[in-house]
Design an enzyme around this catalytic site. Structure first.
Site, mmCIF file in Angstrom:
data_model
loop_
_atom_site.group_PDB
_atom_site.id
_atom_site.type_symbol
_atom_site.label_atom_id
_atom_site.label_comp_id
_atom_site.label_asym_id
_atom_site.label_seq_id
_atom_site.Cartn_x
_atom_site.Cartn_y
_atom_site.Cartn_z
ATOM 1 N N ASN B 296 0.825 -1.209 0.000
ATOM 2 C CA ASN B 296 0.000 0.000 0.000
ATOM 3 C C ASN B 296 0.850 1.246 0.000
ATOM 4 O O ASN B 296 0.580 2.162 -0.779
ATOM 5 C CB ASN B 296 -0.913 0.008 1.246
ATOM 6 C CG ASN B 296 -2.307 -0.545 0.925
ATOM 7 O OD1 ASN B 296 -2.658 -0.648 -0.260
ATOM 8 N ND2 ASN B 296 -3.047 -0.882 1.956
ATOM 9 N N HIS B 301 -2.868 2.868 -2.571
ATOM 10 C CA HIS B 301 -4.020 2.057 -2.140
ATOM 11 C C HIS B 301 -4.718 1.392 -3.300
ATOM 12 O O HIS B 301 -5.256 0.285 -3.160
ATOM 13 C CB HIS B 301 -5.039 2.912 -1.369
ATOM 14 C CG HIS B 301 -4.568 3.246 0.013
ATOM 15 N ND1 HIS B 301 -4.567 2.352 1.048
ATOM 16 C CD2 HIS B 301 -3.999 4.392 0.533
ATOM 17 C CE1 HIS B 301 -4.055 2.894 2.130
ATOM 18 N NE2 HIS B 301 -3.662 4.180 1.849
ATOM 19 N N ASP B 305 -5.709 -2.393 -3.420
ATOM 20 C CA ASP B 305 -7.039 -2.942 -3.690
ATOM 21 C C ASP B 305 -6.982 -3.978 -4.802
ATOM 22 O O ASP B 305 -7.614 -5.059 -4.723
ATOM 23 C CB ASP B 305 -8.008 -1.833 -4.105
ATOM 24 C CG ASP B 305 -8.376 -0.909 -2.926
ATOM 25 O OD1 ASP B 305 -8.035 -1.274 -1.760
ATOM 26 O OD2 ASP B 305 -9.032 0.146 -3.146
ATOM 27 N N GLU B 332 -6.335 -7.168 5.294
ATOM 28 C CA GLU B 332 -5.697 -8.038 4.326
ATOM 29 C C GLU B 332 -5.826 -9.470 4.770
ATOM 30 O O GLU B 332 -5.063 -10.334 4.376
ATOM 31 C CB GLU B 332 -4.217 -7.624 4.104
ATOM 32 C CG GLU B 332 -3.260 -7.874 5.258
ATOM 33 C CD GLU B 332 -3.217 -6.794 6.355
ATOM 34 O OE1 GLU B 332 -4.158 -5.986 6.430
ATOM 35 O OE2 GLU B 332 -2.260 -6.808 7.149
#
Lengths: 365, 412
Positions: B296, B301, B305, B332
């Site tokens: 991340n 981000h 994702d 996660e």
């Protein structure tokens, strides 16, 4: 003596059985002067001629006349009369003729006969339809009216009681409108009036032969005709009624008004004598006695048909003067006729006699 | 049907007719009385005239012939007539004849007749005065009025009776029927048609219009109701769809398409129950992506994702469809539930998954990078709660992390 009397009485009683028998049906009342007088005269004639006479009064009730007739017919053969004499008062004549003819009884009409043409159709003449109707004898009623009216008018002229129109005014009081004798008396009166141009008949009324009714009616008449001074009446009773009401008004019969009457009552004859009645005719009651005389002759083989005719309308009336009135009262006052022997009027008993004299005047000579 | 404060139309009408007809009768009676008065008065006068003049000729003859008894009889015959109260004849010669009730002549005017002489030779012979009988006059009048009123009354009664009869037949019965029908009308019987028994051969009238109006109303209402039903079905469907999407929104993790933790909590309990009930094995794999925070931080981000989505897809590919299921447990962390699966098999599956993740080459910009994950595998033991099982798997995962990551740590 007593036995002898009994035998004579028995013979006298037996005699009528063999003699001819007659029944007279008197239409009047048994206390009515005229009809009683007629009956008395007949009784005397029967007595003279030895006829068995029986008189039955119908008391002016005509149904009773027929009752009497039926009662006669109903009798056993032996008790039936040979002849029946009756009057055609109240038009009972035709029925009586029929009844008696059917029963085989001979009949004779006295006082009133058949005059109406309509009635004549059913009855015919005597001895036609009804073989046993022998005939009839009537007093000539017109004479009574004529004689009295004429005398009354003469009296009026004498006293000069003329009205404002210069004429004599006359009032007449008749009996009724239907009886032939009444109608004929009025006719006689009218005849006399017609002959007198100075006389006026104001009115004729009918008072049923009755004194009271005449009194009441004349009261009206006098008011209605104040100028009338002559009053003719069909019989004595009505004349007296009128006189009575005239007196009630303060008048004097025979003084300021004049009256005439028919019939020979004592009162009437006295009135003639006293002058209250100006004229009076009478004597026709004798028709019954004359009938018996004729039947007597017929019975004894002298038929009146050939010499006198079947229906006789004969003058019988006498106009009474005071002296005649006096004589009547003297001879027949109280209805006594013993003095008259009727045998002398019979043709059978007097073969020289050719015609009957029916006037009553001969009995006052 | 008995109802308070209720009065039938027929009764109301009858009362009204009676009231008005009585009023009319009074007026008519009054009019009749007035008319009668004049009419009877004239009639009386005419009759008295007729009686007088018809008797004059005979009286004239009787007076002329001077028959007082006959005159009196005639006068009495005249007086006997009901219209005549008193008769007086004065003859010109002064005689007076009277008959009847002299009291009736007081203060009254007489009809009078001259009696002439029959032959007209002299003028009048008398004067006949005839007085009417007021009692007979009023009797006649009352009779006239009563006759009229009784006739009128009978007619009114007849009309009332007929009105009542026809009202009952033509109006009251149908209206009551309609009222009963309406009061018994319920939603489920809304379509029942209103049927009236009308006399045969009758013409269509207002009652029929009402009945037809009712049919129109019923059709309208029932049409509206059925339309409402359709609308409800439509709305319900829409609602169900919305509800479904809401439900899916609440159970699915929108990023990865896996179940979310809330659903996992619900479903794991059911799975465990079933496994215990049927005594079947069930295993649970706890997976955590290695160094995900670093990814991340390094790649952003968005890439994080994408990594999560990629791993979820990888799970889907390598698991039994319709049997095994995956939930995103945390940021996660994933939990894989393997029903009907023993520990050994579960370990194998975990290894396969680890290899599948490790084998994927991810591309970001110009550089490629590799993602690995650590796995803790535990089999459910009898009586063990979900909480404990998860705890155990989590502990094993922690061991795998401790052991150097990218490995499977099975339960001992």
């Amino acid at each position: 003596m007593i036995r002898l009397l009994v035998v004579i009485a028995g013979l006298w009683l037996a005699l009528p059985v063999m003699a001819m028998s007659v029944v007279f049906i008197n239409p009047g009342k048994s206390d009515e002067v005229y009809w009683l007088t007629a009956a008395r005269a007949m009784e005397q004639a029967a007595k003279s001629l030895e006829i068995k006479l029986e008189i039955q009064f119908s008391e002016r009730q005509h149904p009773r006349v027929l009752d009497i007739a039926r009662q006669i017919i109903a009798r056993p053969a032996g008790e039936r009369p040979d002849y029946v004499v009756f009057s055609n008062d109240y038009a009972t004549g035709p029925e009586l003729l029929r009844l008696f003819d059917a029963a085989g009884i001979k009949s004779f009409m006295a006082f009133s006969g058949i005059s109406e043409p309509a009635v004549r159709v059913t009855t015919g003449r005597p001895r036609e339809h009804y073989k046993r109707w022998l005939g009839s004898l009537e007093p000539h009623a017109e004479d009574a009216g004529y004689l009295t009216a004429k005398k009354l008018i003469e009296t009026g002229r004498k006293f000069g009681v003329r009205s404002s129109d210069g004429k004599l005014h006359l009032l007449a009081i008749g009996g009724d409108r239907s009886t032939p004798a009444s109608v004929r008396r009025s006719a006689g009166m009218r005849k006399a009036v017609a002959e007198a141009p100075d006389v006026v008949l104001d009115q004729e009324i009918f008072a049923a032969w009755n004194r009271e009714k005449a009194a009441e009616q004349s009261e009206w008449l006098f008011q209605r005709y104040p100028g009338s001074r002559l009053v003719w009446a069909g019989n004595d009773l009505m004349a007296f009624g009128a006189m009575q009401s005239w007196e009630k008004r303060g008048g004097k019969p025979g003084g300021d008004a004049w009256f005439s009457a028919v019939n020979t009552s004592v009162e009437a004859l006295d009135a003639v004598k006293s002058g209250r009645l100006a004229a009076l005719a009478g004597g026709h009651f004798i028709a019954g006695a004359w009938s018996l005389v004729m039947l007597y002759d017929y019975h004894h083989g002298r038929d009146f048909a050939a010499e006198e005719g079947l229906e006789m309308d004969q003058s019988m009336f006498v106009l009474f003067t005071p002296s005649l009135a006096d004589r009547f009262l003297e001879r027949y006052g109280d209805m006594r006729f013993e003095r008259v022997d009727f045998r002398r009027f019979s043709k059978v008993l007097n073969p020289k006699l050719k015609r009957y004299d029916f006037s009553f005047g001969q009995l006052l000579r | 049907m008995r109802v308070k404060n209720f009065r039938p139309i027929a009764s109301t009408l009858t009362r009204a007719i009676w009231r008005w007809s009585t009023l009319c009768a009074c007026l008519i009676g009054l009019a009749q009385l007035t008319l009668s008065y004049y009419h009877v008065h004239q009639e009386f006068e005419a009759e008295v005239r007729a009686i007088g003049s018809s008797n004059v000729p005979l009286l004239s003859v009787s007076i002329w012939d001077i028959e007082p008894a006959a005159v009196q009889r005639q006068i009495e015959v005249i007086a006997e007539k009901q219209q005549i109260g008193f008769v007086c004849l004065t003859v010109s010669t002064g005689q007076i004849f009277k008959a009847g009730d002299a009291a009736l002549s007081l203060g009254k005017t007489a009809s009078w007749f001259e009696v002439p002489a029959p032959e007209r030779t002299i003028g009048s012979i008398g004067k006949l005065e005839i007085y009417e009988n007021p009692r007979a006059f009023y009797r006649e009048m009352i009779y006239n009025v009563l006759t009229a009123l009784i006739g009128y009354g009978i007619l009114t009664l007849l009309i009332c009776t007929l009105v009542v009869y026809f009202l009952k037949r033509e109006l009251e019965h149908p209206l009551r029927h309609i009222a009963q029908f309406v009061s018994a009308l319920t939603p489920d019987r809304l379509t029942t048609p209103l049927k009236l028994e009308r006399p045969a051969g009758h013409q269509r009238d207002e009652i029929d219009l009402v009945v037809e109006g009712f049919q129109v109303l019923q059709d309208g209402v029932s049409g509206y109701i059925s339309h409402l039903d359709e609308l409800v079905v439509q709305r319900t469907q829409e609602l169900e769809i919305a509800l479904e999407s809401i439900q899916s929104l609440s159970t699915i993790d929108f990023l990865t398409g896996c179940f979310n933790r809330r659903l996992f909590n619900e479903r794991i309990a059911q799975e465990l129950d079933r496994a215990e009930r049927y005594q079947r094995p069930i295993s649970l794999i706890f997976c955590d992506i290695d160094h995900f925070k670093l990814i991340n931080d390094t790649y952003g981000h968005l890439v994080g994702d994408q990594v999560l989505q990629g791993i979820a897809k990888g799970f889907e590919r390598n698991l039994r469809a319709e049997v095994d299921w995956v939930a995103r447990y945390g940021g996660e962390e994933f939990v894989i539930v393997l029903p009907e699966t023993g520990l050994a098999e579960a370990i194998t599956t975990a290894e396969r998954l680890r290899q599948a993740i490790e084998g994927d080459q991810l591309l970001e910009g110009n550089e490629t990078f590799r993602v690995t994950a650590s796995f803790g595998v535990a089999q459910h033991r009898l009586g063990e709660t979900a909480q404990v099982l998860i705890q155990e798997a989590d502990t094993l995962l922690y061991k795998a992390k401790q052991g150097g990551r990218n490995r499977v740590c099975p339960a001992p």
